[in-house]
Design an enzyme around this catalytic site. Structure first.
Site, PDB file in Angstrom:
ATOM      1  N   PRO A   1       0.840  -1.201   0.000  1.00 41.81           N
ATOM      2  CG  PRO A   1      -0.725  -1.583   1.649  1.00 41.81           C
ATOM      3  CD  PRO A   1       0.611  -2.049   1.180  1.00 41.81           C
TER       4      PRO A   1
ATOM      5  CB  CYS B   1      -0.321   7.090   1.428  1.00 39.49           C
ATOM      6  SG  CYS B   1      -1.045   6.105   2.760  1.00 39.49           S
TER       7      CYS B   1
ATOM      8  CB  ALA C   1      -3.554   3.466   4.297  1.00 40.08           C
TER       9      ALA C   1
ATOM     10  CD  GLN D   1      -2.415  -0.695   4.709  1.00 37.32           C
ATOM     11  OE1 GLN D   1      -2.339   0.519   4.563  1.00 37.32           O
ATOM     12  NE2 GLN D   1      -1.367  -1.460   4.984  1.00 37.32           N
TER      13      GLN D   1
ATOM     14  CE1 TYR E   1      -1.143   7.018  10.004  1.00 32.47           C
ATOM     15  CE2 TYR E   1      -0.257   5.077   8.900  1.00 32.47           C
ATOM     16  CZ  TYR E   1      -0.339   6.459   9.033  1.00 32.47           C
ATOM     17  OH  TYR E   1       0.386   7.276   8.200  1.00 32.47           O
TER      18      TYR E   1
ATOM     19  NE  ARG F   1       2.599  -3.033   5.348  1.00 33.64           N
ATOM     20  CZ  ARG F   1       3.295  -2.311   4.468  1.00 33.64           C
ATOM     21  NH1 ARG F   1       3.203  -0.992   4.459  1.00 33.64           N
ATOM     22  NH2 ARG F   1       4.078  -2.891   3.587  1.00 33.64           N
TER      23      ARG F   1
ATOM     24  N   GLY G   1       7.973  -1.079  -2.848  1.00 31.09           N
ATOM     25  CA  GLY G   1       7.219   0.141  -3.030  1.00 31.09           C
ATOM     26  C   GLY G   1       7.926   1.146  -3.905  1.00 31.09           C
TER      27      GLY G   1
END
Length: 388
Positions: free
Chosen positions: A47, A49, A83, A125, A207, A255, A348
């Protein structure tokens, strides 16, 4: 705090050990089956962002289609969308994607159809940012700012403990926590309706779910805090309710940040324990990252610096894992999978720089060209002098 070491002579990771395909096929390009899903190779997109929603309504658009679709066309086995908030207050910024309404699900369906058309699997995600919500998008960010006076919102967490430089959050009460679980369930249903092949629960990077897991941010003394089994309760309840919603055949990932990189915080031993519990609750696969709970934790970043944590969790919990973090070359990725250190690799930034990384890796490792789009076949090195 240093990266963990692994026991000498330990058995290889289960999926790598049981990888299908001819013996001369590089491990990176042997398919892996998780529940009812076969994924064509072990090069996956984590993932990433994008902070690119333009109408601030959580609806993905053309950028997300091209961003994710290019990596699917480039040969990745699994493409995980960024996310994506399960509720408006769960967004990191007001430019984030969401999955709390049907308009968002319909927009995601266009993207999953394209990813599937390229032979890749799609995942999403599901996330809640908790105390790290309501900040400026990365490309607009002002140091230490939360735009509460410019369309922002009050943040929440396990306890009223602020992330360094951000405002103090409101501690969730029992009803609020149950609503968060319900929001994950509703978002999981929309993920199924949107055509995703995999759902991942975000319990990393500081988070909300990570805020409950770590004793540094969870100061509660009720059934959601204190001993490890209480701090893990939110994650396990989310896993159970998401599993109930998506059914038995769809893979469910989690994750984790395997360490806070701070003494007295969340660590790889706790991660391994909770991974076992999460597997019993219905999770299938664990995407292992690190950090994010504490600002300026002094993380020793370097090539493959998080991979030892994936290996540790895989071996100690007896679960399948992916490694992520400064994995940049085909040889490095192949070694991680072939050795059994990880069952897959997440790349990534390497794939942002080169969306066709998987096709290039296949060429470098001699794995063939089965994932090439027909439109690009005339560009294969095999018919162009052998050079990439």
């Amino acid at each position: 705090m240093s990266a963990p070491s692994t026991a000498a002579g330990a058995a290889p990771a289960s999926a790598a050990d049981a990888a299908s395909g001819p013996e001369d096929t590089p491990a990176l390009f042997r398919p892996i089956t998780i529940r009812g899903l076969e994924i064509r190779n072990r090069i996956w997109v984590p993932p990433l962002c994008q902070y690119s929603v333009t109408r601030r309504d959580g609806v993905p658009h053309d950028w997300h289609l091209v961003h994710l679709g290019s990596m699917a066309a480039g040969g990745a086995g699994l493409v995980l969308a960024e996310a994506t908030a399960v509720s408006p207050e769960g967004r990191i910024s007001d430019h984030d994607t969401g999955l709390w309404n049907d308009e968002q699900a319909e927009a995601w369906a266009r993207i999953t159809r394209f990813i599937r058309s390229q032979g890749a699997a799609s995942g999403i995600q599901l996330a809640h940012a908790g105390r790290k919500a309501s900040v400026w998008p990365e490309h607009l960010r002002r140091p230490g700012s939360q735009p509460l006076d410019e369309g922002g919102w009050t943040t929440v967490s396990a306890s009223a403990v602020a992330f360094d430089g951000l405002r103090e959050p409101v501690a969730l009460d029992e009803a609020d926590i149950l609503q968060v679980i319900a929001d994950f369930r509703a978002a999981a249903r929309r993920a199924v309706d949107a055509g995703f092949d995999v759902v991942e629960v975000h319990a990393a990077h500081g988070y909300l779910v990570h805020q409950f897991l770590s004793p540094l941010s969870n100061r509660r003394d009720d059934r959601w805090g204190g001993p490890l089994e209480h701090r893990a309760r939110l994650l396990l309840e989310i896993v159970r309710t998401v599993r109930a919603e998506i059914g038995d055949r769809m893979p469910l990932f989690v994750r984790f940040s395997a360490t806070d990189w701070v003494e007295g915080g969340w660590d790889e031993a706790q991660t391994s324990t909770v991974a076992r519990w999460a597997e019993e609750a219905g999770a299938d696969f664990f995407d292992i990252s690190t950090g994010g709970l504490v600002r300026d934790a002094g993380i020793p970043v370097g090539p493959g610096y998080q991979a030892p944590f994936a290996e540790y969790v895989g071996r100690h919990a007896g679960v399948e894992v992916s490694a992520v973090g400064r994995i940049t070359t085909a040889e490095q990725a192949e070694q991680l999978v072939a050795s059994g250190a990880a069952d897959a690799v997440m790349l990534g930034k390497a794939q942002m720089r080169d969306p066709h990384f998987a096709m290039r890796a296949a060429h470098e490792l001699g794995a063939g060209t089965s994932m090439w789009p027909v439109q690009y076949l005339r560009a294969r090195p095999e018919v162009n002098g052998g050079d990439w």
